[in-house]
Design an enzyme around this catalytic site. Structure first.
Site, mmCIF file in Angstrom:
data_model
loop_
_atom_site.group_PDB
_atom_site.id
_atom_site.type_symbol
_atom_site.label_atom_id
_atom_site.label_comp_id
_atom_site.label_asym_id
_atom_site.label_seq_id
_atom_site.Cartn_x
_atom_site.Cartn_y
_atom_site.Cartn_z
ATOM 1 N N GLU A 64 0.956 -1.279 0.099
ATOM 2 C CA GLU A 64 0.175 0.059 -0.072
ATOM 3 C C GLU A 64 0.867 1.432 -0.092
ATOM 4 O O GLU A 64 0.264 2.377 0.239
ATOM 5 C CB GLU A 64 -1.062 -0.114 1.283
ATOM 6 N N HIS A 83 -1.854 2.435 8.529
ATOM 7 C CA HIS A 83 -2.861 1.341 8.072
ATOM 8 C C HIS A 83 -3.050 0.184 8.592
ATOM 9 O O HIS A 83 -1.875 -0.487 8.805
ATOM 10 C CB HIS A 83 -2.484 1.402 6.297
ATOM 11 N N HIS A 85 -5.902 -3.416 9.905
ATOM 12 C CA HIS A 85 -7.290 -3.788 9.793
ATOM 13 C C HIS A 85 -7.780 -4.168 11.293
ATOM 14 O O HIS A 85 -8.051 -5.374 11.427
ATOM 15 C CB HIS A 85 -7.297 -5.052 8.875
ATOM 16 N N TYR A 104 -19.812 11.878 20.454
ATOM 17 C CA TYR A 104 -18.873 13.384 20.099
ATOM 18 C C TYR A 104 -17.603 13.039 19.712
ATOM 19 O O TYR A 104 -16.992 13.734 19.004
ATOM 20 C CB TYR A 104 -19.174 14.400 21.024
ATOM 21 N N HIS A 146 -12.118 -3.656 3.815
ATOM 22 C CA HIS A 146 -10.664 -3.515 3.775
ATOM 23 C C HIS A 146 -10.140 -3.378 5.394
ATOM 24 O O HIS A 146 -9.850 -4.162 6.136
ATOM 25 C CB HIS A 146 -10.264 -2.632 2.762
ATOM 26 N N TYR A 199 -9.553 23.408 22.823
ATOM 27 C CA TYR A 199 -9.256 23.057 24.062
ATOM 28 C C TYR A 199 -8.348 21.805 24.093
ATOM 29 O O TYR A 199 -8.414 20.357 23.386
ATOM 30 C CB TYR A 199 -10.603 22.639 24.719
HETATM 31 ZN ZN LIG Z 1 -4.744 -3.268 4.312
#
Ligand SMILES: [Zn+2]
Length: 216
Positions: A64, A83, A85, A104, A146, A199
């Site tokens: 990736e 990245h 999973h 929130y 993914h 804040y």
């Molecule tokens: Zn991946």
């Protein structure tokens, strides 16, 4: 980077070698290699990818790498990218569902929701384009069928954000299993986003990373 990759698995947001992380350099980026067990990594296994997308050294970069490369090109606020999973993020991503403003803290990713980038095959330019779109005004997004991707000012913050988003995903999945959560309206989320800006801001991240992950 190796310590952080190991920590990513230790704290449960990633399994095996499916995730990857990178850090921006002056003329490119450093990224974890493709398919190597983190605990066996030595510093020389980390791959330098230059600004033209060419990799240097003995190892191949993560499959990736293109997403990381494109994010650094497009986003001046990205100095580190993670990245992974994580189970509940991936579950929602497999439903092709964003995380709405059911809590929130969704604002932690920078907006009123956490989008889910449309599916494309891993490692492709199409996936990178979809992720960049979903990250518009955001520091995290899901990736359909993914996983999750986060950008931040450093790896500590990227991991803290990933943990926070996975916690939100887990809570949202719990909500969906027993009913329909009440969604906060845009006005309230805008108020929260404003408070996050003013804040307790720690280098652009509204909460400090947990002490257990201050490795670097
Ligand atoms: Zn991946």
């Amino acid at each position: 980077m190796i310590e952080m990759a190991i920590e990513m698995n230790r704290c449960g947001i990633n399994q095996g070698t499916s995730g990857n992380l990178s850090v921006r350099q002056e003329s490119g980026m450093l990224i974890t290699p493709s398919g190597m067990t983190y605990s066996t990594l030595a510093p020389d296994d980390i791959v330098f990818v230059d600004g033209n997308g060419e990799h240097h050294g003995p190892r191949k970069p993560s499959s990736e790498w293109r997403i990381h490369h494109d994010i650094y090109q497009a986003r001046a606020d990205a100095a580190a990218i993670l990245h992974a999973h994580p189970t509940d993020c991936a579950a929602l991503a497999c439903l092709n569902e964003p995380i709405p403003a059911f809590h929130y803290m969704v604002a932690v990713a920078g907006g009123r929701n956490i989008r889910c980038a449309p599916y494309a095959t891993f490692g492709t330019q199409a996936l990178s384009n979809n992720v960049l779109d979903a990250l518009q005004d955001r520091k995290a997004c899901l990736m359909a069928n993914h996983g999750l991707i986060c950008l931040a000012g450093n790896l500590d913050q990227a991991l803290a954000l990933a943990i926070e988003v996975e916690q939100l995903a887990q809570t949202y999945v719990h909500c969906l299993s027993v009913g329909s959560p009440v969604i906060l309206d845009d006005e309230e989320m805008d108020r929260v986003l404003l408070k996050f800006k003013s804040y307790g801001v720690q280098d652009g991240y509204p909460i400090p990373p947990p002490p257990s992950i201050t490795l670097l």
